[in-house]
Design a protein around this motif. Structure first.
Motif, short mmCIF file in Angstrom:
data_model
loop_
_atom_site.label_atom_id
_atom_site.label_comp_id
_atom_site.label_asym_id
_atom_site.label_seq_id
_atom_site.Cartn_x
_atom_site.Cartn_y
_atom_site.Cartn_z
N LEU A 1 35.62 32.83 49.70
CA LEU A 1 35.31 33.37 48.99
C LEU A 1 34.34 31.96 48.27
CD1 LEU A 1 33.94 35.70 47.17
CD2 LEU A 1 35.91 35.66 46.11
N ASN A 2 35.08 31.05 47.59
CA ASN A 2 35.54 29.86 46.95
C ASN A 2 34.55 30.54 45.56
OD1 ASN A 2 35.75 27.16 45.72
ND2 ASN A 2 33.11 26.32 47.12
N ARG A 3 34.78 31.45 44.92
CA ARG A 3 34.90 32.07 43.68
C ARG A 3 33.25 32.12 43.52
NH1 ARG A 3 37.64 27.96 38.80
NH2 ARG A 3 39.32 28.04 39.65
N GLU A 4 32.64 32.55 44.15
CA GLU A 4 31.37 33.03 44.74
C GLU A 4 30.96 34.74 44.14
OE1 GLU A 4 29.32 32.45 47.94
OE2 GLU A 4 29.78 30.13 48.55
N PHE A 5 31.51 34.63 42.72
CA PHE A 5 31.27 36.13 42.14
C PHE A 5 30.13 36.54 41.94
CE2 PHE A 5 36.04 34.07 40.94
CZ PHE A 5 35.86 34.89 42.23
N ASN A 6 29.32 35.46 41.79
CA ASN A 6 27.87 36.75 41.46
C ASN A 6 27.54 36.55 43.17
OD1 ASN A 6 27.76 35.67 39.05
ND2 ASN A 6 27.21 34.20 39.08
N GLN A 7 27.19 37.79 43.16
CA GLN A 7 26.51 38.41 43.99
C GLN A 7 25.86 40.17 43.37
OE1 GLN A 7 27.78 37.66 47.15
NE2 GLN A 7 28.92 36.25 46.95
N ASP A 8 24.52 39.96 44.72
CA ASP A 8 23.63 41.47 44.40
C ASP A 8 23.30 42.24 45.64
OD1 ASP A 8 22.01 39.80 46.03
OD2 ASP A 8 20.90 39.02 44.85
N GLU A 9 24.15 42.12 46.44
CA GLU A 9 24.54 43.16 47.19
C GLU A 9 25.93 44.15 47.64
OE1 GLU A 9 23.35 41.22 51.13
OE2 GLU A 9 23.31 39.64 49.93
N PRO A 10 25.59 44.83 47.20
CA PRO A 10 26.53 45.83 47.59
C PRO A 10 27.38 45.85 48.60
CG PRO A 10 25.01 47.14 45.99
CD PRO A 10 24.34 45.84 46.86
N GLY A 11 29.21 45.88 48.38
CA GLY A 11 29.60 46.37 49.74
C GLY A 11 29.86 45.20 50.82
N LYS A 12 29.18 43.97 49.92
CA LYS A 12 29.25 42.49 50.50
C LYS A 12 30.90 41.03 50.24
CE LYS A 12 27.29 37.73 51.26
NZ LYS A 12 26.21 37.25 51.26
N VAL A 13 30.84 41.63 49.04
CA VAL A 13 32.40 41.08 48.69
C VAL A 13 33.60 42.34 48.18
CG1 VAL A 13 33.59 39.31 47.30
CG2 VAL A 13 31.53 38.92 48.63
N PHE A 14 34.63 42.27 48.53
CA PHE A 14 35.48 43.50 47.61
C PHE A 14 36.06 42.23 47.75
CE2 PHE A 14 33.72 45.44 50.51
CZ PHE A 14 33.00 46.68 50.66
N LEU A 15 36.88 42.17 46.11
CA LEU A 15 38.36 41.54 45.72
C LEU A 15 39.64 43.11 45.41
CD1 LEU A 15 36.97 39.27 42.83
CD2 LEU A 15 37.38 39.25 45.08
N THR A 16 40.82 42.19 45.76
CA THR A 16 41.97 43.35 46.09
C THR A 16 42.98 42.67 45.42
OG1 THR A 16 43.61 44.85 47.35
CG2 THR A 16 42.32 43.26 48.45
N ASP A 17 43.55 43.49 44.98
CA ASP A 17 45.17 42.74 43.87
C ASP A 17 46.37 43.98 43.56
OD1 ASP A 17 46.95 41.16 43.15
OD2 ASP A 17 46.00 39.77 41.59
N ILE A 18 47.60 43.17 43.47
CA ILE A 18 48.67 44.74 42.52
C ILE A 18 48.66 44.14 40.97
CG2 ILE A 18 50.52 46.14 43.18
CD1 ILE A 18 49.62 44.84 46.21
N THR A 19 48.96 45.24 40.13
CA THR A 19 49.79 44.99 38.96
C THR A 19 50.53 46.10 38.92
OG1 THR A 19 49.30 44.40 36.91
CG2 THR A 19 48.19 46.67 38.32
N TYR A 20 51.54 45.55 38.19
CA TYR A 20 52.66 46.84 37.69
C TYR A 20 52.65 47.37 36.55
CZ TYR A 20 54.30 43.50 34.60
OH TYR A 20 54.65 42.36 33.10
N LEU A 21 52.89 48.64 36.82
CA LEU A 21 51.99 49.58 35.12
C LEU A 21 53.84 49.90 34.58
CD1 LEU A 21 49.26 51.86 36.27
CD2 LEU A 21 49.71 49.62 35.02
N GLN A 22 54.85 49.48 33.72
CA GLN A 22 55.73 49.85 32.89
C GLN A 22 55.29 51.18 32.43
OE1 GLN A 22 58.09 46.65 31.50
NE2 GLN A 22 59.30 46.47 33.69
N TYR A 23 56.24 52.09 32.58
CA TYR A 23 56.14 53.49 31.60
C TYR A 23 57.31 53.77 31.41
CZ TYR A 23 56.97 55.86 36.39
OH TYR A 23 56.96 56.44 37.34
N ARG A 24 57.55 55.73 30.57
CA ARG A 24 58.56 55.74 29.47
C ARG A 24 59.43 55.95 30.26
NH1 ARG A 24 57.37 58.75 24.68
NH2 ARG A 24 56.37 57.66 23.77
N GLY A 25 61.01 55.68 29.59
CA GLY A 25 62.54 54.96 30.11
C GLY A 25 62.80 53.98 31.58
N GLY A 26 61.59 53.05 30.84
CA GLY A 26 62.17 51.83 31.84
C GLY A 26 61.56 52.12 33.45
#
Length: 334
Positions: free
Chosen positions: A163-188
């Motif tokens: 991808l090389n940081r080519e984030f300026n896209q004008d075609e839907p469905g051509k480039v997807f990004l994915t990742d995971i984040t953590y969410l800490q909620y009540r009770g630890g």
């Protein structure tokens, strides 16, 4: 006549009363004098205090200033007062929006919110000025340290950064990004959110909330992405991620190939290579009170509500002030 002379005497002494001491530029000497605007202020206060009429010229003569200068100062003072009142009324409107957003809004968010409220929205430069004037500062998110995932084994293969940081896209469905984040909620307790983002439209097209970091979280995410695509795969479709354990796993890479997607990975330790995805997680954590969730079910409801809001009602400045869903329709029509 004696009373009139007494009033004149009092007025003259008030005008000539020293207010500030300033040096005249000569060493060892000091001279007391007033600036013109200070004299105008004194004249105005004198007229108001003693209810004097038709004495403006006399008072200006006593103070050694021109009547025209006094009237110009008075006119500007009235304009300033009107401007202050206008600013305060606009501040009250901004404050109501600021409180509703819990302080997590900047000048662009204010502008887009005002478009829906006012026939003629406030200029963004004026919004910036009012924010500084009345201390309406957006609550800036602070980076949270990510937990170190298990190091990849030799069997895991890293993919080049196609991808090389080519984030300026004008075609839907051509480039997807994915990742995971953590969410800490009540009770630890900790939950994990896996998302896929369409770079062109900024839409979150797939997401999974889980209590575990097992491979199932990314498998389910790919399954949701496949449902979203519904067989309409762009011939140059690419999915980009970091070098996390899940994305270097042979089974994940095999599933990506079977879906017809080209895989790309960020360089090691370079979060900017996946910046739009990181940015989304930052906004999510700013705008969702996930830490207050009492259970996983409640957290799931918060996530679903925010995804709907983000995709369908949350306007973005860089999307021509449209929502991601509206911008997708705009790109397709174009």
């Amino acid at each position: 006549m004696r009373e009139s002379r007494s009033t004149y005497s009092t007025t003259r002494s008030r005008i000539n009363a020293p207010k500030k001491a300033r040096r005249n530029g000569k060493a060892g000497e000091e001279e007391t004098f007033l600036k013109p605007r200070e004299k105008y202020q004194a004249i105005n206060e004198t007229i108001r205090m003693y209810q004097l009429k038709n004495m403006t010229r006399y008072l200006c003569q006593v103070a050694n200033v021109s009547p025209s200068g006094y009237y110009k100062w008075l006119q500007n003072t009235q304009k300033d007062a009107l401007r202050e009142e206008s600013d305060y009324q606009d501040y009250l409107l901004l404050k109501s929006i600021y409180d509703q957003a819990k302080g997590k809004i900047g000048y662009r968010g204010f502008y887009m919110a005002l478009v829906d409220i006012l026939d003629q929205p406030i200029n963004h430069k004026k919004i910036l000025r009012l924010m500084r004037k009345f201390n309406l500062y957006a609550k800036i998110r602070r980076a949270n340290p990510y937990r170190h995932l298990e190091k990849a084994t030799e069997a895991h293969r890293r993919i080049p950064n196609h991808l090389n940081r080519e984030f300026n896209q004008d075609e839907p469905g051509k480039v997807f990004l994915t990742d995971i984040t953590y969410l800490q909620y009540r009770g630890g307790q900790t939950a994990y959110l896996s998302c896929v983002k369409d770079v062109a439209t900024r839409e979150i097209v797939a997401y999974v909330l889980s209590t575990t970091l097992k491979m199932s979280i990314v498998y389910e995410t790919l399954e949701q992405l496949n449902i979203h695509l519904d067989g309409n795969l762009h011939p140059e479709a690419i999915i980009h991620s970091d070098q996390g354990f899940h994305y270097t796993h042979p089974e994940f890479q095999q599933l990506v190939k079977e879906m017809g997607l080209k895989q790309s990975m960020s360089r090691r330790g370079n979060c900017l290579d996946n910046a739009p995805m990181e940015s989304f997680f930052g906004h999510f954590k700013d705008e969702v009170d996930y830490k207050e969730a009492e259970s996983l079910a409640e957290l799931h409801t918060l996530v679903v509500d925010y995804m709907n809001h983000y995709n369908h009602t949350r306007k973005q400045w860089t999307l021509k002030k449209m929502t991601p869903a509206n911008y997708r329709s705009h790109l397709i029509a174009a």
